[in-house]
Design a protein around this motif. Structure first.
Motif, PDB file in Angstrom:
ATOM      1  N   MET A   6       0.825  -1.207   0.000  1.00 52.26           N
ATOM      2  CA  MET A   6       0.000   0.000   0.000  1.00 52.26           C
ATOM      3  C   MET A   6       0.856   1.253   0.000  1.00 52.26           C
ATOM      4  O   MET A   6       0.552   2.233  -0.687  1.00 52.26           O
ATOM      5  CB  MET A   6      -0.925   0.005   1.225  1.00 52.26           C
ATOM      6  N   ALA A   7       1.918   1.223   0.792  1.00 54.88           N
ATOM      7  CA  ALA A   7       2.757   2.413   0.907  1.00 54.88           C
ATOM      8  C   ALA A   7       3.378   2.781  -0.434  1.00 54.88           C
ATOM      9  O   ALA A   7       3.476   3.968  -0.779  1.00 54.88           O
ATOM     10  CB  ALA A   7       3.843   2.177   1.955  1.00 54.88           C
ATOM     11  N   VAL A   8       3.788   1.795  -1.202  1.00 57.74           N
ATOM     12  CA  VAL A   8       4.363   2.068  -2.523  1.00 57.74           C
ATOM     13  C   VAL A   8       3.313   2.679  -3.449  1.00 57.74           C
ATOM     14  O   VAL A   8       3.556   3.687  -4.133  1.00 57.74           O
ATOM     15  CB  VAL A   8       4.938   0.779  -3.129  1.00 57.74           C
ATOM     16  N   VAL A   9       2.122   2.084  -3.468  1.00 56.99           N
ATOM     17  CA  VAL A   9       1.059   2.575  -4.356  1.00 56.99           C
ATOM     18  C   VAL A   9       0.616   3.979  -3.951  1.00 56.99           C
ATOM     19  O   VAL A   9       0.475   4.881  -4.796  1.00 56.99           O
ATOM     20  CB  VAL A   9      -0.129   1.591  -4.333  1.00 56.99           C
ATOM     21  N   ILE A  10       0.394   4.190  -2.659  1.00 59.09           N
ATOM     22  CA  ILE A  10      -0.065   5.500  -2.185  1.00 59.09           C
ATOM     23  C   ILE A  10       1.021   6.547  -2.382  1.00 59.09           C
ATOM     24  O   ILE A  10       0.739   7.699  -2.737  1.00 59.09           O
ATOM     25  CB  ILE A  10      -0.497   5.401  -0.714  1.00 59.09           C
ATOM     26  N   GLY A  11       2.290   6.159  -2.149  1.00 60.15           N
ATOM     27  CA  GLY A  11       3.374   7.104  -2.397  1.00 60.15           C
ATOM     28  C   GLY A  11       3.416   7.573  -3.835  1.00 60.15           C
ATOM     29  O   GLY A  11       3.591   8.764  -4.113  1.00 60.15           O
ATOM     30  N   ALA A  12       3.244   6.644  -4.769  1.00 60.11           N
ATOM     31  CA  ALA A  12       3.234   7.018  -6.183  1.00 60.11           C
ATOM     32  C   ALA A  12       2.024   7.890  -6.515  1.00 60.11           C
ATOM     33  O   ALA A  12       2.127   8.862  -7.281  1.00 60.11           O
ATOM     34  CB  ALA A  12       3.236   5.757  -7.043  1.00 60.11           C
ATOM     35  N   LEU A  49      -7.091  11.221   1.656  1.00 61.21           N
ATOM     36  CA  LEU A  49      -6.815  10.350   0.517  1.00 61.21           C
ATOM     37  C   LEU A  49      -6.150   9.057   0.977  1.00 61.21           C
ATOM     38  O   LEU A  49      -6.449   7.977   0.461  1.00 61.21           O
ATOM     39  CB  LEU A  49      -5.934  11.075  -0.496  1.00 61.21           C
ATOM     40  N   GLY A  50      -5.248   9.142   1.946  1.00 60.99           N
ATOM     41  CA  GLY A  50      -4.636   7.931   2.485  1.00 60.99           C
ATOM     42  C   GLY A  50      -5.638   7.039   3.181  1.00 60.99           C
ATOM     43  O   GLY A  50      -5.594   5.806   3.038  1.00 60.99           O
ATOM     44  N   ALA A  51      -6.561   7.646   3.942  1.00 58.35           N
ATOM     45  CA  ALA A  51      -7.585   6.858   4.624  1.00 58.35           C
ATOM     46  C   ALA A  51      -8.521   6.191   3.614  1.00 58.35           C
ATOM     47  O   ALA A  51      -8.924   5.033   3.796  1.00 58.35           O
ATOM     48  CB  ALA A  51      -8.376   7.742   5.577  1.00 58.35           C
ATOM     49  N   ALA A  52      -8.879   6.925   2.553  1.00 57.85           N
ATOM     50  CA  ALA A  52      -9.739   6.338   1.525  1.00 57.85           C
ATOM     51  C   ALA A  52      -9.044   5.178   0.825  1.00 57.85           C
ATOM     52  O   ALA A  52      -9.659   4.132   0.554  1.00 57.85           O
ATOM     53  CB  ALA A  52     -10.149   7.409   0.515  1.00 57.85           C
ATOM     54  N   ALA A  53      -7.755   5.337   0.533  1.00 59.00           N
ATOM     55  CA  ALA A  53      -7.007   4.241  -0.077  1.00 59.00           C
ATOM     56  C   ALA A  53      -6.908   3.054   0.875  1.00 59.00           C
ATOM     57  O   ALA A  53      -7.029   1.894   0.457  1.00 59.00           O
ATOM     58  CB  ALA A  53      -5.611   4.723  -0.470  1.00 59.00           C
ATOM     59  N   GLY A  54      -6.694   3.311   2.166  1.00 57.67           N
ATOM     60  CA  GLY A  54      -6.654   2.226   3.137  1.00 57.67           C
ATOM     61  C   GLY A  54      -7.976   1.494   3.234  1.00 57.67           C
ATOM     62  O   GLY A  54      -8.012   0.253   3.324  1.00 57.67           O
ATOM     63  N   THR A  55      -9.075   2.241   3.200  1.00 58.25           N
ATOM     64  CA  THR A  55     -10.400   1.610   3.224  1.00 58.25           C
ATOM     65  C   THR A  55     -10.612   0.759   1.982  1.00 58.25           C
ATOM     66  O   THR A  55     -11.212  -0.323   2.038  1.00 58.25           O
ATOM     67  CB  THR A  55     -11.491   2.689   3.330  1.00 58.25           C
ATOM     68  N   ALA A  79       0.348   8.413   3.036  1.00 58.90           N
ATOM     69  CA  ALA A  79      -0.056   9.636   2.348  1.00 58.90           C
ATOM     70  C   ALA A  79       0.582  10.864   2.986  1.00 58.90           C
ATOM     71  O   ALA A  79       1.051  11.771   2.288  1.00 58.90           O
ATOM     72  CB  ALA A  79      -1.574   9.760   2.360  1.00 58.90           C
ATOM     73  N   ALA A  80       0.602  10.912   4.316  1.00 56.31           N
ATOM     74  CA  ALA A  80       1.196  12.063   4.994  1.00 56.31           C
ATOM     75  C   ALA A  80       2.688  12.160   4.704  1.00 56.31           C
ATOM     76  O   ALA A  80       3.217  13.245   4.427  1.00 56.31           O
ATOM     77  CB  ALA A  80       0.950  11.962   6.498  1.00 56.31           C
ATOM     78  N   VAL A 137       8.964  11.491  10.206  1.00 55.18           N
ATOM     79  CA  VAL A 137       8.779  11.433  11.657  1.00 55.18           C
ATOM     80  C   VAL A 137       7.510  12.173  12.063  1.00 55.18           C
ATOM     81  O   VAL A 137       6.704  11.680  12.865  1.00 55.18           O
ATOM     82  CB  VAL A 137      10.010  12.012  12.379  1.00 55.18           C
ATOM     83  N   SER A 138       7.305  13.355  11.504  1.00 51.73           N
ATOM     84  CA  SER A 138       6.086  14.104  11.801  1.00 51.73           C
ATOM     85  C   SER A 138       4.851  13.327  11.376  1.00 51.73           C
ATOM     86  O   SER A 138       3.820  13.359  12.059  1.00 51.73           O
ATOM     87  CB  SER A 138       6.121  15.455  11.089  1.00 51.73           C
ATOM     88  N   SER A 139       4.932  12.634  10.261  1.00 46.02           N
ATOM     89  CA  SER A 139       3.789  11.848   9.792  1.00 46.02           C
ATOM     90  C   SER A 139       3.458  10.724  10.756  1.00 46.02           C
ATOM     91  O   SER A 139       2.282  10.462  11.040  1.00 46.02           O
ATOM     92  CB  SER A 139       4.094  11.280   8.405  1.00 46.02           C
ATOM     93  N   VAL A 140       4.482  10.058  11.282  1.00 42.83           N
ATOM     94  CA  VAL A 140       4.255   8.984  12.247  1.00 42.83           C
ATOM     95  C   VAL A 140       3.590   9.522  13.505  1.00 42.83           C
ATOM     96  O   VAL A 140       2.616   8.955  14.015  1.00 42.83           O
ATOM     97  CB  VAL A 140       5.587   8.281  12.587  1.00 42.83           C
ATOM     98  N   VAL A 141       4.097  10.636  14.017  1.00 38.54           N
ATOM     99  CA  VAL A 141       3.527  11.215  15.239  1.00 38.54           C
ATOM    100  C   VAL A 141       2.092  11.671  14.986  1.00 38.54           C
ATOM    101  O   VAL A 141       1.198  11.455  15.821  1.00 38.54           O
ATOM    102  CB  VAL A 141       4.397  12.387  15.718  1.00 38.54           C
ATOM    103  N   LEU A 142       1.840  12.294  13.847  1.00 35.42           N
ATOM    104  CA  LEU A 142       0.508  12.797  13.540  1.00 35.42           C
ATOM    105  C   LEU A 142      -0.503  11.667  13.433  1.00 35.42           C
ATOM    106  O   LEU A 142      -1.602  11.731  14.009  1.00 35.42           O
ATOM    107  CB  LEU A 142       0.550  13.600  12.247  1.00 35.42           C
TER     108      LEU A 142
END
Length: 457
Positions: A262-268, A369-375, A396-397, A405-410
């Motif tokens: 998922m991370a690869v697809v969402i990153g692209a 958008l990340g949450a929608a892709a995860g769903t 996505a973040a 790091v900020s994305s992980v904390v958020l």
């Protein structure tokens, strides 16, 4: 040992700093100017947090009036499909006029990334006007960028009122403290303000302590004021906490493996959206007024087409997606596969158009958008909904912000716990690396886009 001999590296107080660095840090902390700056930064957190509170309340109330109260008063349960067209037309006209005629051009174009500081007091009115014209009227952007500008600008105004030292160093410290207080107000947590500032400012060594201590102190004071004032008035600014439909499961191997994919697809996907946003910014940098209006209308057209095709509300595409994100987390079964594909396509396109034309921040639409892709990915064999949405938001973040790091904390803050931390960290890192390894998009910065921070790379 003589003064001319080099000092050997060694531990100081059980740490690993060299003596020169420890002496430099100690001298800086004991200097009267820095101690005065700390006190000033603590005081700055109060007015900045109050201003951020009322700004967020105003945005929330106006958005609710435009997208809920008025349609209900006219007999619609949800806004009709055409509703975004006049609202975003107004946004395009107002932002186009502000960008061409008001000092500061309404702030930097959000496609250039997130900037901490950089807003002068003279540019602050234009930034606020552009935010008011963009966010409540349906721009697919978040409030973080104008609020950070508000925080840094008010901090400098406060410094001038108390006749504080106006050196380059004090300006950077006070501006960072005001930005941190504003970030803490947005996310309701001083920790994310500190971590975000570390990554965006890109400082290190003694400079890190010099910037972070005032910022952390100001954001802590600001969080107390912001939280207490909200409870006292009973007014709302919008909550980030997700009411997840399912409890936290125990992570297993399929969760981790699917999260990596998922991370690869969402990153692209986010790389494509942000690249399109930069192309839009280059497009609107010439003949700014008509092209800003055109891009705003195109974003409205995305929402209208989404409503016509799916028979769902157009406000699922417009705005930051904060409210829709919470609804999706609470009831993911209300979204079919077709609706998820459609919202990713149309909101992604509207996001790119708004990134290059209107004013706001890039964080919240990326999280949606990340949450929608995860769903969308969650029905995969062995993948649960909670790990999927956690991985999607983290990827996505990290892709949108270039701040892993900020994305992980958020995302951990949004989830309300650390149970999904392995999935969140892996997804953020993989998406960040994926985005960095993809070919960079060409960028033509405009005069309103200061080149600050690592997010612009």
């Amino acid at each position: 040992m003589t003064e001319s001999e080099p000092r050997p590296a060694g531990s100081v107080g059980g740490g690993t700093q060299q003596p020169q660095t420890a002496d430099l840090l100690r001298d800086m902390l004991l200097s009267p100017g820095y101690l005065k700056a700390l006190v000033l930064c603590a005081l700055v957190g109060v007015p900045v947090s109050l201003a951020a509170f009322w700004f967020l309340v105003g945005m929330h109330q106006l958005e609710h009036a435009l997208w809920a109260d008025i349609p209900h008063a006219w007999g619609w349960d949800v806004p009709p499909w055409w509703w975004p067209l006049p609202l975003l037309a107004v946004a395009g006209v107002c932002v186009g006029l502000i960008a061409t005629r008001v000092p500061g051009a309404g702030g930097h174009v959000p496609a250039s990334g997130l900037h901490v500081g950089g807003a002068s007091p003279g540019a602050l009115p234009g930034v606020l006007l552009a935010a008011v014209a963009s966010l409540p009227f349906g721009a697919v952007l978040g409030p973080e960028a104008p609020l950070i500008a508000l925080g840094s600008g008010l901090a400098l105004i406060f410094r001038n009122l108390v006749r504080g030292a106006a050196t380059p160093r004090s300006t950077a410290l006070i501006g960072a403290a005001g930005a941190a207080a504003a970030i803490a107000a947005i996310f309701g947590n001083p920790l994310i303000a500190a971590v975000l500032l570390i990554e965006v400012a890109g400082v290190g060594g003694p400079q890190l302590f010099a910037v972070m201590l005032p910022a952390l102190l100001s954001s802590g004071v600001g969080a107390l004021v912001f939280t207490g004032f909200g409870r006292w008035t009973g007014l709302q600014t919008g909550s980030l906490a997700l009411n997840l439909a399912a409890p936290f499961p125990r992570l297993d191997a399929p969760d981790l493996l699917w999260s990596l994919l998922m991370a690869v697809v969402i990153g692209a996907f986010l790389h494509l959206a942000l690249g399109a946003g930069r192309l839009t910014a280059a497009f609107t940098s010439v003949r700014t007024f008509p092209r800003t209006v055109l891009c705003a209308l195109a974003a409205a057209g995305c929402a209208a087409l989404y409503a016509l095709i799916t028979d769902r509300a157009p406000d699922e595409v417009t705005s930051s997606g904060q409210g829709t994100l919470n609804a999706m987390a609470g009831n993911p079964h209300a979204w079919g596969i077709g609706a998820l594909f459609a919202v990713l396509l149309f909101k992604g396109a509207a996001y790119a158009l708004c990134l290059g034309s209107l004013r706001g921040g890039p964080i919240f639409p990326a999280l949606f958008l990340g949450a929608a892709a995860g769903t969308l990915f969650s029905p995969l064999p062995g993948l649960g909904f909670v790990p999927a949405i956690a991985a999607g938001m983290a990827a996505a973040a990290a892709s949108a912000l270039r701040l892993p790091v900020s994305s992980v904390v958020l995302v951990s803050l949004l989830l309300g716990g650390s149970a999904m931390m392995p999935v969140v960290i892996l997804s953020a890192v993989v998406a960040f690396v994926t985005t960095e390894l993809l070919p960079p998009w060409p960028r033509k910065p405009t005069a309103a886009e200061p080149q600050l921070g690592p997010m612009e790379a």
